[in-house]
Design a protein around this motif. Sequence first.
Motif, short mmCIF file in Angstrom:
data_model
loop_
_atom_site.label_atom_id
_atom_site.label_comp_id
_atom_site.label_asym_id
_atom_site.label_seq_id
_atom_site.Cartn_x
_atom_site.Cartn_y
_atom_site.Cartn_z
N MET A 1 0.84 -1.17 0.00
CA MET A 1 0.00 0.00 0.00
C MET A 1 0.88 1.23 0.00
SD MET A 1 -2.51 -1.16 2.98
CE MET A 1 -2.96 -2.85 3.05
N GLN A 63 -17.29 1.74 7.27
CA GLN A 63 -16.65 0.53 7.81
C GLN A 63 -17.46 -0.05 8.96
OE1 GLN A 63 -13.99 -1.07 6.40
NE2 GLN A 63 -14.37 0.46 4.82
N ARG A 99 -9.89 -1.91 10.60
CA ARG A 99 -9.51 -0.73 9.80
C ARG A 99 -9.72 0.57 10.57
NH1 ARG A 99 -12.57 -2.90 4.38
NH2 ARG A 99 -10.83 -4.07 3.49
N ALA A 208 -3.34 -6.95 8.05
CA ALA A 208 -3.58 -6.27 6.78
C ALA A 208 -4.65 -5.20 6.91
CB ALA A 208 -3.97 -7.28 5.71
N ALA A 209 -5.71 -5.49 7.66
CA ALA A 209 -6.79 -4.52 7.83
C ALA A 209 -6.31 -3.29 8.59
CB ALA A 209 -7.97 -5.16 8.55
N GLU A 212 -4.52 -1.26 6.08
CA GLU A 212 -5.49 -0.64 5.18
C GLU A 212 -6.16 0.57 5.84
OE1 GLU A 212 -8.06 -3.89 4.32
OE2 GLU A 212 -6.60 -4.91 3.05
N VAL A 215 -3.74 3.43 5.75
CA VAL A 215 -3.70 3.97 4.38
C VAL A 215 -4.92 4.86 4.13
CG1 VAL A 215 -3.97 3.33 1.96
CG2 VAL A 215 -2.30 2.15 3.38
N ALA A 216 -6.09 4.43 4.59
CA ALA A 216 -7.30 5.22 4.37
C ALA A 216 -7.21 6.59 5.02
CB ALA A 216 -8.52 4.46 4.90
N GLN A 244 3.21 -3.63 2.69
CA GLN A 244 2.29 -4.34 1.80
C GLN A 244 3.02 -5.44 1.03
OE1 GLN A 244 0.65 -2.26 -1.60
NE2 GLN A 244 -1.30 -3.32 -1.33
#
Length: 292
Positions: A1, A63, A99, A208-209, A212, A215-216, A244
């Motif tokens: 990412m 979310q 997330r 990973a979440a 993410e 990143v958001a 990532q």
Amino acid sequence: MRRSAVLLSASLLTLPGCAGSVDGAGPAGSSASDGSSAATVSPEVATAVDAGVVSYREYVLEQARQTREASAVFTDAVRAGELEAARAAYAPSRVGWERIEPVAGLVEELDGKLDARVDDFEGVEDPDFTGWHRLEFLLFERGTTEGGAPLADQLDADLATLERELAEVDITALDVATGATELVEEVSRGKITGEEDRYAHTDLWDFAANIEGAVAAVERLRPALEAQDPQLLADVEAGLAEVQAGLGPYALPEGGYASYETLTEQDRRRLSAQLAALAEDLSRVPGALGLE
């Protein structure tokens, strides 16, 4: 990412559901709480941050909705006594929560009910031990759905409450800025060890979440950091890309991630070092953008 970093705004948010001010934040260029001098930000940068925070708030609510819906698939399988279906739905049900975990944690009374691990209780039979990890123990350690229906019902109810209450939570620019760092640090200091999903071994899904989610937050505030400190932006982007890439070999073709138990010691150490460096870069963002 490969993205950017999270920030702050010297201006105040006055939109419904957003904070009227940033707690602890003074005017741009004021001294930070540690005695260092915060950077001065232009009105244009402050406006860009405000827009990013509004967009991020929409992301949080989306979310929360997705989490409630994905968890319904999980809890329906538990109530139906479908062990394998429930096991398969466990990790996907947590993605949305992971997330937005720092902001979701602002609803403090629900954080422990939804996501606390057994370490926080007297044992697995403690009636206060509820939520995902209590069901995880039942499904993956005991290998049964028996007795899970009441826990599934409570998880559904708590997630519905979370969705409603998040709609009323004030989200400040500082929450967005520190939230990205917290998500990365949570992986670096805890999830990288496999302690989170110790029965299901689905930690890489959570890992990973979390990334993410960072990143958001970063994406929505990217214009401000690009204008204010492009080098820091480049550093954060490079760090996100590294993490990532490190997760890539563990991604499954059908979606999701392999068991944490497949993570090699070499990769664990490498990812841990990358995460620590990324968290350090993200921690510089508030000062770069004038937030205390």
